[in-house]
Design a protein around this motif. Structure first.
Motif, PDB file in Angstrom:
ATOM      1  N   LEU A   1      -7.434 -38.402 -52.927  1.00  0.00           N
ATOM      2  CA  LEU A   1      -7.221 -39.671 -52.226  1.00  0.00           C
ATOM      3  C   LEU A   1      -7.737 -39.592 -50.800  1.00  0.00           C
ATOM      4  N   LYS A   2      -7.495 -38.444 -50.189  1.00  0.00           N
ATOM      5  CA  LYS A   2      -7.947 -38.270 -48.815  1.00  0.00           C
ATOM      6  C   LYS A   2      -9.474 -38.398 -48.773  1.00  0.00           C
TER       7      LYS A   2
ATOM      8  N   LEU B   1      -4.219 -46.734 -57.428  1.00  0.00           N
ATOM      9  CA  LEU B   1      -3.910 -45.951 -56.229  1.00  0.00           C
ATOM     10  C   LEU B   1      -2.417 -45.653 -56.136  1.00  0.00           C
TER      11      LEU B   1
ATOM     12  N   GLU C   1      -0.981 -41.878 -56.044  1.00  0.00           N
ATOM     13  CA  GLU C   1      -0.255 -41.485 -54.849  1.00  0.00           C
ATOM     14  C   GLU C   1       1.139 -40.966 -55.189  1.00  0.00           C
TER      15      GLU C   1
ATOM     16  N   GLN D   1     -14.387 -44.091 -47.775  1.00  0.00           N
ATOM     17  CA  GLN D   1     -14.282 -45.517 -47.539  1.00  0.00           C
ATOM     18  C   GLN D   1     -14.423 -45.840 -46.044  1.00  0.00           C
ATOM     19  N   ASP D   2     -13.754 -44.961 -45.256  1.00  0.00           N
ATOM     20  CA  ASP D   2     -13.812 -45.186 -43.822  1.00  0.00           C
ATOM     21  C   ASP D   2     -15.248 -45.110 -43.325  1.00  0.00           C
TER      22      ASP D   2
ATOM     23  N   MET E   1     -11.386 -39.906 -50.930  1.00  0.00           N
ATOM     24  CA  MET E   1     -11.782 -41.282 -51.205  1.00  0.00           C
ATOM     25  C   MET E   1     -11.643 -42.134 -49.951  1.00  0.00           C
ATOM     26  N   LYS E   2     -10.549 -41.877 -49.258  1.00  0.00           N
ATOM     27  CA  LYS E   2     -10.285 -42.667 -48.066  1.00  0.00           C
ATOM     28  C   LYS E   2     -11.328 -42.347 -47.001  1.00  0.00           C
TER      29      LYS E   2
ATOM     30  N   ARG F   1      -3.496 -35.863 -53.844  1.00  0.00           N
ATOM     31  CA  ARG F   1      -3.597 -36.171 -52.421  1.00  0.00           C
ATOM     32  C   ARG F   1      -4.951 -35.802 -51.819  1.00  0.00           C
TER      33      ARG F   1
ATOM     34  N   ARG G   1       2.886 -41.255 -46.428  1.00  0.00           N
ATOM     35  CA  ARG G   1       1.810 -42.229 -46.253  1.00  0.00           C
ATOM     36  C   ARG G   1       2.046 -43.132 -45.044  1.00  0.00           C
TER      37      ARG G   1
ATOM     38  N   GLU H   1      -5.295 -51.274 -56.724  1.00  0.00           N
ATOM     39  CA  GLU H   1      -4.032 -50.886 -56.098  1.00  0.00           C
ATOM     40  C   GLU H   1      -3.097 -50.188 -57.101  1.00  0.00           C
TER      41      GLU H   1
END
Ligand SMILES: Cc1cc2nc3c(=O)[nH]c(=O)nc-3n(C[C@H](O)[C@H](O)[C@H](O)COP(=O)(O)OP(=O)(O)OC[C@H]3O[C@@H](n4cnc5c(N)ncnc54)[C@H](O)[C@@H]3O)c2cc1C
Ligand code: SF4
Ligand code: SF4
Ligand code: SF4
Lengths: 424, 349, 269, 300
Positions: C256-257, C243, C247, C263-264, C259-260, C253, C109, C240
């Motif tokens: 999470l990717k 997460l 993680e 979010q971005d 989700m990220k 993974r 990470r 958190e």
């Protein structure tokens, strides 16, 4: 007769993790004798940075499968000390009991599965099943008991589930605890038999003066926290662990090395017995005497014997602990944790020696810096220099390749190195 | 039907009389985060642990009659041949001390499928035959809708049923065994005053019910709304985790799997309760899944309970205990789902 | 037991030669197998262990089933793994490190590997790279999830493997096993738990001990992450915490990717 | 004295609680696989004989019913009986290797002892069909459950009028029971076979099953006689098309029979896995008439 030999053991077997032995003797002169750890590093200290405090024990337990309980407890202790928390007496007793179960299971695993085959001319415990059925069964019995005990208190024999910062998520069932007590009583004859077995082995006669480092006993044989002591007379506080370990890197090893007053030092069962033998429980003391473990012992092969003595000690101590625990009703299992900015060290005697975890936190309880110093890395330099000396003595005595190799492997195994631990 | 009354302190004597058997009853499991006390049915070893004032239990009595896992048969394998052994796992008599009407009704409903149909299940029936049930009046909770399901009272399926009259218990006696046992404690014929207090207590309880489900013509409405988009919405929320079925006193579906022992000399056939909300509930070999998405699975659960069972037995397979809604982390409750299917969401908000 | 193997219902069952290997790991999963005190002998008559560094000195390169523990963090490990793959008929990823990268992948990470190395080893040169599961390099025939693996499950899997039965992991989440036990849900007690989205099979090991699940077996089929976030939020548990747990072992993974990524792009509320 | 008396369920009496009812729940006959014929790459025909002579003789079933076949430790699953009802406990099962149990079955040798329980479910009412035309429509593995009513009809050929078999498969290599097709024809049966895609040796028609059915309906000038019964078995997609055509051709819904497939774990109306709504496919089915099918949500 001038001896020449070239020994290279790539990935020593019957140890935890990956390490190599190289010995090169030319015309009776030791050209090279080294102990190289080649395990891949995993960078736990970096992983933790930025994580909330409750991750530390959970993740750090995974540094090592054999001593995961010890890591978890050291980690919890570091966090609790950083947050200025004092565990309740009940929590302390349960943690120590859990620790004893790990010590017992790890020592028995080492003694029977990893070390004994060397003395009985076998390559693995599997080969001992036929010629020595009772011995193997005895080992399995003791190990099972220790594992069951760990399940009962920690929730799981490895990577425990009940141990958290602040105490336990859940307390053991009282009747199960009482039956653990009975089983522990019943295992004492087994341990006596084990002592007889090991008394019948010829422990190689090899001595090299060593500085022995361990926790300092205060009224009892030490396992969790307290002052640090060395057989050369150094005494330091738990927080000063760095001054006790002085880690440094060498080229041929992915694990760090340590030293204190000399060029190397040693930790582990033998260090503990050497420094704290007066605190052994009676039967453990008797067995120590029986097996020739008196005074300051500088023979590293005797570490196995020290493990046996400790196995007896922890069983005796567990019986006392369970008696106390059952003597009073359960108190609250877990305290509330209030994170704060600060740092803390947790020192715990795990089967292979003294283990330190250190963390510093920001005010929200996130880790800003982590450090773990593992027993095997404290021993690496000593193993290395022992090997050198051993090679020299063997060369002098004109021993052949095979014998040197056997004794060298046994020497490393005697330290019971925990390599994946050391390259965490 | 016979009635008696006895003073409250005799309850302990009654407990002690029955304690020679296995006794299962409501007991405390500590406090939840929100400060409410949690209860569970469990084996009791001390009268002090019995909590007849319990609100509801997170889990029903089901595990005592339909264990989550049960070995149906075991095999001894000898090379080519084998021998099958069936052990019905019937244990000795159990006394269930303190069961609310909804849960007794739930057992009665399970009987319909598991004991009274073709191929009665001996594992279940055996346990059912060895139950001594003492019912107790409940304290309606804000999520209980048993009154809507007609299960707030129970007519049969117990040995005795207690109603708390303040300083005494009013007992309804349904079995000769119960009668015999009550002979051992001082009881009295209920008098006028007891009758009056009994009626008052019942009425007071009835006033406490606050949650309702409109079940009128529900079977037809479920059929009509089979394609309704509300199912999609609920499906999106469902975690497909099976929790609702596990806490439900009337969910009984299962899966069977076979296992070979490590030494290859024995094998066993095990049944494990399943849930129709789990992804592979209706998947067949080769990969075809008759209910591939969570909305069709969730719909099926309601369909089975409130329509299909009704069709087969003229009653619903739901006793309105509200457990599933309480346990569901996504907060899916029967009253909400049914209201939405009927197009009545707003009223229930 | 005779060497040649035996038969089950008339079908001949071979006693396969089995080897154990470890890459970067804590070796706990192998230890779990040694921890089979009671059934070790049956286990040994079912398979012939020809390589098990942690327990025996003799090694052989002739094996049919290879159990590989740990994740790949160095070039030499990748090579070893590929060599094992060539020799093994069946390659089994043993434990979450092998299946997903395990705790080891937590270092991934940090975008800056140099910082990671410096944090632990200062200026001393060490070789390491992004942590990967076995499947990033070789075909994996069978995954045994868990950190640690559950020995009962390993035994059942090995038995099935020897018999030629397929190995089916539960596809539902841990909650199913947990509520079946009659546990009080940890959310009721204010504790976080990944049970609703994590693949079952561990027999709700952690919740049984009142420790919320950390997701060591990776996501269940059809893990409803969107709703789960809602659950976390409703119970006032910091996101958190969720997460951190997702993680921890690498199983989530991909999720999470994703989700990220969302979010971005600002797609998440 | 307060010990409650233990009630053993076994000797108890009652409506559905006869000892035999309760003991039969987990009962299975031991039966021997007497021969195995590979039919295609994935399907094999197993002849299975209940070992005990008495039990074998008393084993009766209706065409369309199924048994649960169990291999200890491996698995248990439902399989349609594919042989003549007059052969009692000497049955034939045609099994495709798709999963755990079926792949293991693929490996067992002749002589292996399996467990059989049943027969379960509903059957095709072949007696009611006497005096009528019978239309048997099978797609793929659907021919397997059709074979039992077919045998029943063949054994009493004179009692039935016109008999058609319309059989479709994906490829010629997937056709089952090819060795019997000639024999069926000899019994004055119109056998039409169609495949989705032919191969080098294939001379028959290529296309959908509905094409043949269309021709058959044309023969009756668009209207099937009201004295016709149809039995339809095959993959779920086939049902809708075929059954709608039959209805359009004037066949009443109660004269169209289908055999449905669902996941099953008990066969005894308990496990719920086969439920359509709350209808147990194992108790009320697998054979349903089309009216029942229309009345079940999500049936096809
Ligand atoms: C009434 C009926 C008759 C059938 N007749 C035949 C037949 O004559 N020939 C044939 O080859 N197949 C038939 N099948 C399908 C056959 O039952 C499945 O292919 C078989 O159970 C798969 O088992 P498995 O263990 O190999 O597969 P796995 O995928 O390992 O299945 C595990 C379990 O799931 C259940 N299951 C999975 N698929 C099915 C399915 N399609 N139907 C029912 N249960 C399933 C079974 O209990 C099985 O043991 C029939 C199914 C039904 C419902
Ligand atoms: S309310 Fe829910 S848990 Fe209770 S009986 Fe109905 S469906 Fe089952
Ligand atoms: S404790 Fe965790 S696994 Fe158990 S029911 Fe609650 S959320 Fe699910
Ligand atoms: S509960 Fe979760 S973290 Fe614990 S063993 Fe199971 S899957 Fe792993």
């Amino acid at each position: 007769m001038k001896l020449t030999c070239d020994i290279s053991v790539k990935h020593l077997t019957r140890v935890e993790g990956h390490g190599n032995i190289e010995i090169c003797i030319k015309d009776g002169q030791v050209e090279k004798a080294s102990w190289d750890v080649v395990e891949t590093p995993r960078f736990f200290e970096a992983m933790l940075v930025g994580k909330r405090y409750e991750n530390a024990p959970y993740i750090c337990g995974r540094i090592c499968g054999i001593c995961s309980i010890g890591h978890t407890l050291a980690s919890i202790r570091a966090v609790e000390r950083a947050f200025a928390m004092t565990p309740s007496a009940q929590t302390e007793k349960l943690r120590l009991l859990l620790k004893h179960m790990e010590t017992l299971q790890s020592h028995i695993l080492h003694l029977y599965f990893l070390a004994a085959p060397d003395f009985l001319n076998a390559t693995s415990v599997l080969e001992l099943i036929e010629p020595h059925p009772e011995e193997v069964q005895r080992a399995a019995r003791i190990k099972l008991l220790a594992n069951d005990g760990a399940d009962l208190i920690g929730g799981r024999r490895l990577h425990p589930t009940r141990t958290v910062v602040g105490g336990f998520t859940m307390l053991p069932d009282r009747s199960a605890l009482a039956s653990l007590e009975r089983r522990l009583q019943a295992v004492i004859p087994d341990l006596k038999q084990a002592a007889e077995l090991f008394a019948s082995f010829t422990i190689p006669d090899f001595n090299r003066e060593t500085e022995w480092v361990s926790l300092k006993g205060e009224g009892s044989y030490p396992f969790i926290g307290g002052q640090l002591i060395s057989s050369d007379g150094v005494v330091k506080g738990e927080d000063e662990y760095l001054a006790m370990t002085n880690e440094y890197m060498v080229d041929h090893s992915t694990s760090k090395w340590s030293r204190l007053s000399r060029k190397s030092m040693a930790v582990g069962a033998l260090a503990r017995v050497n420094n704290n033998s007066s605190f052994l429980h009676p039967l453990a003391g008797e067995i120590a005497a029986l097996l020739g473990l008196t005074g300051l012992t500088h023979n590293p092969y005797m570490n196995s014997i020290a493990q046996l003595v400790e196995s007896v000690h922890v069983v005796e101590d567990s019986l006392l602990l369970i008696g106390e625990l059952l003597g009073s009703p359960w108190q609250e299992a877990r305290q509330i944790v209030t994170p704060r900015e600060g740092s803390g060290v947790g020192a715990v005697e795990v089967p292979r020696g003294i283990l330190y975890h250190y963390y510093s936190f920001d005010s929200s309880g996130r880790i800003t810096k982590a450090d773990c110093v593992i027993p095997t890395s404290q021993n690496n330099a000593n193993i290395h220099y022992d090997l050198h000396e051993l090679a020299a003595v063997m060369a002098d005595q004109g021993k052949d390749d095979r014998e040197i190799r056997r004794l060298a492997e046994m020497l490393v195994r005697a330290y019971d190195p925990c390599i994946s631990c050391s390259v965490h | 039907m016979l009635f008696r009354v006895f003073v409250k302190k005799e309850l302990e004597t009654l407990y002690e009389i029955l304690a020679v058997n296995h006794v299962v009853g409501p007991t405390s499991r500590g406090m939840a985060k929100r400060g409410k006390e949690l209860f569970a049915f469990d084996y009791l070893y001390d009268f002090q642990d019995l909590r007849l004032d319990f609100t509801t239990t997170t889990h029903s009595l089901k595990p005592f009659v339909l264990p989550f896992q049960e070995t149906l048969s075991s095999f001894i394998i000898e090379d080519g041949s084998w021998e099958k052994h069936v052990d019905l796992n019937i244990y000795k008599q159990h006394v269930f001390f303190g069961v609310h009407a909804c849960d007794i009704n739930a057992l009665n409903k399970l009987d319909k499928v598991l004991s009274e149909q073709a191929y009665p299940d001996p594992f279940y029936t055996g346990k059912r035959r060895n139950m001594f049930i003492i019912g107790i009046d409940c304290h309606p909770q804000p999520f209980c809708f048993c009154r809507s399901m007609g299960t707030d009272t129970v007519l049969h399926g117990f040995d005795m049923y207690l109603t708390d009259l303040g300083d005494s218990y009013f007992v309804e006696i349904q079995s000769a065994r119960a009668w015999d046992i009550l002979q051992q404690i001082p009881t009295a014929e209920p008098d006028e005053e007891d009758h009056r207090r009994f009626v008052e207590t019942v009425e007071a309880r009835n006033r406490e019910f606050s949650c309702q489900v409109d079940t009128s013509d529900l079977t037809k409405i479920l059929d009509l709304e089979f394609q309704s988009p509300v199912w999609e919405e609920w499906g999106k929320q469902c975690l497909s985790c099976g929790t609702c079925a596990n806490v439900c006193p009337t969910c009984y579906c299962y899966g069977v799997s076979e296992h070979v022992d490590l030494d290859l000399q024995g094998a066993s056939k095990i049944r494990q309760l399943y849930s129709c909300n789990l992804i592979d509930f209706a998947e067949v070999a080769g990969g075809h899944n008759f209910r591939p998405d969570s909305s069709s699975r969730l719909k099926y659960r309601y369909y089975h309970k409130h329509r299909g069972f009704q069709e087969a037995f003229e009653e619903s397979l739901c006793v309105g205990c509200g457990r599933c809604g309480q346990a569901c982390l996504a907060g899916i409750t029967v009253p909400d789902v049914i209201a939405s299917v009927r197009g009545q969401e707003e009223e229930n908000e | 037991m005779e060497k040649g193997g035996r038969s089950y219902l008339g079908v001949e069952i071979k006693r396969p030669r089995v080897a154990f290997f470890e890459l970067s790991s804590c070796e706990g999963c192998q230890l779990q197998i040694l921890n089979n005190e009671a059934s070790l002998l049956s286990f040994l008559s079912l398979v012939e262990i020809v390589n098990f560094r942690e327990a025996m000195s003799i090694r052989s390169d002739d094996y049919e089933i290879a159990f590989v523990e740990g994740s790949v963090t160095r070039a030499d490990e990748e090579e070893r793994l590929k060599r094992i793959r060539k020799r093994a008929g069946v390659l089994v990823a043993l434990g979450s490190c092998a299946c997903f990268g395990g705790v080891n992948q937590l270092k991934n990470r940090f975008n800056d590997l140099e910082w990671v190395k410096h944090e632990v080893y200062g200026d001393h040169p060490v070789e390491t790279r992004e942590v990967q599961p076995l499947s990033a390099f070789v075909e994996v025939d069978l995954s045994i999830y868990g950190c640690p693996v559950k020995k009962e499950e390993v035994e059942q899997i090995v038995t099935n493997l020897v018999l030629g039965k397929s190995v089916d992991h539960p596809r539902y989440p841990v909650c199913m096993e947990c509520t079946a036990k009659g546990n009080t849900c940890l959310f009721e007690l204010g504790e976080p738990c990944l049970g609703p989205i994590t693949r079952a099979g561990c027999d709700s090991w952690c919740p049984d001990n009142r420790m919320g699940c950390w997701g060591c077996r990776g996501p269940a089929d059809e893990a409803n992450i969107i709703q789960f976030r809602e659950v976390i939020r409703k119970h006032n548990i910091p996101e958190e915490v969720m997460l951190d747990r997702m993680e921890c072992f690498g199983g989530f993974r991909h999720i999470l990717k994703e989700m990220k990524g969302k979010q971005d792009k600002g797609q998440m509320e | 004295m307060n010990k409650l008396e233990f009630v053993d369920v076994m000797p108890s009496q009652g409506k559905f609680m006869r000892k035999t009812d309760l003991t039969s729940f987990e009962y299975s006959y031991q039966a021997e696989i007497t021969s195995v014929y590979p039919l295609t790459a994935t399907e094999k025909l197993y002849q299975i004989r209940i070992i005990d002579t008495g039990l074998r003789q008393s084993f009766n079933f209706q065409p369309g019913q199924f048994v649960m076949l169990e291999l200890p430790g491996i698995g248990e699953g439902p399989f349609s009986i594919s042989s003549s009802p007059t052969r009692h406990g000497d049955i034939e099962l045609c099994i495709r290797a798709v999963g755990n149990l079926t792949h293991f079955l693929d490996r067992v040798p002749r002589g292996t002892v399996v467990g059989i329980s049943g027969p379960f479910g509903t059957g095709f009412p072949v007696e009611k069909m006497e005096g009528s035309d019978v239309l048997l429509i099978a797609g793929g593995l659907g021919i397997v459950p059709l074979r039992a009513p077919l045998f029943a009809v063949l054994e009493n050929r004179s009692r039935y009028k016109r008999i058609d078999i319309i059989y479709g498969a994906r490829k010629p290599s997937e056709l089952l029971f090819t060795y019997q097709h000639q024999m069926w024809r000899q019994f004055d049966i119109n056998l039409d076979i169609i495949v989705d895609e032919g191969d080098a040796d294939w001379t028959g028609p290529v296309g959908r099953i509905t094409e043949i059915l269309e021709k058959r309906i044309e023969v009756s000038s668009g209207n099937l006689s009201r004295k016709t019964f149809a039995i339809v078995c095959g993959p779920p997609v086939m049902f809708k098309f075929v059954c709608n055509m039959l209805i359009d051709a004037g066949l009443p819904m109660q004269k169209i029979f289908v055999s449905l497939e669902r996941r099953m774990h008990c066969g005894r109306g308990k496990c719920c896995r086969c439920n359509i709504g709350a209808t147990y496919t194992c108790l009320s089915g697998p054979v349903f008439d089309y009216w029942e099918v229309m009345n079940m949500k999500e049936a096809i």
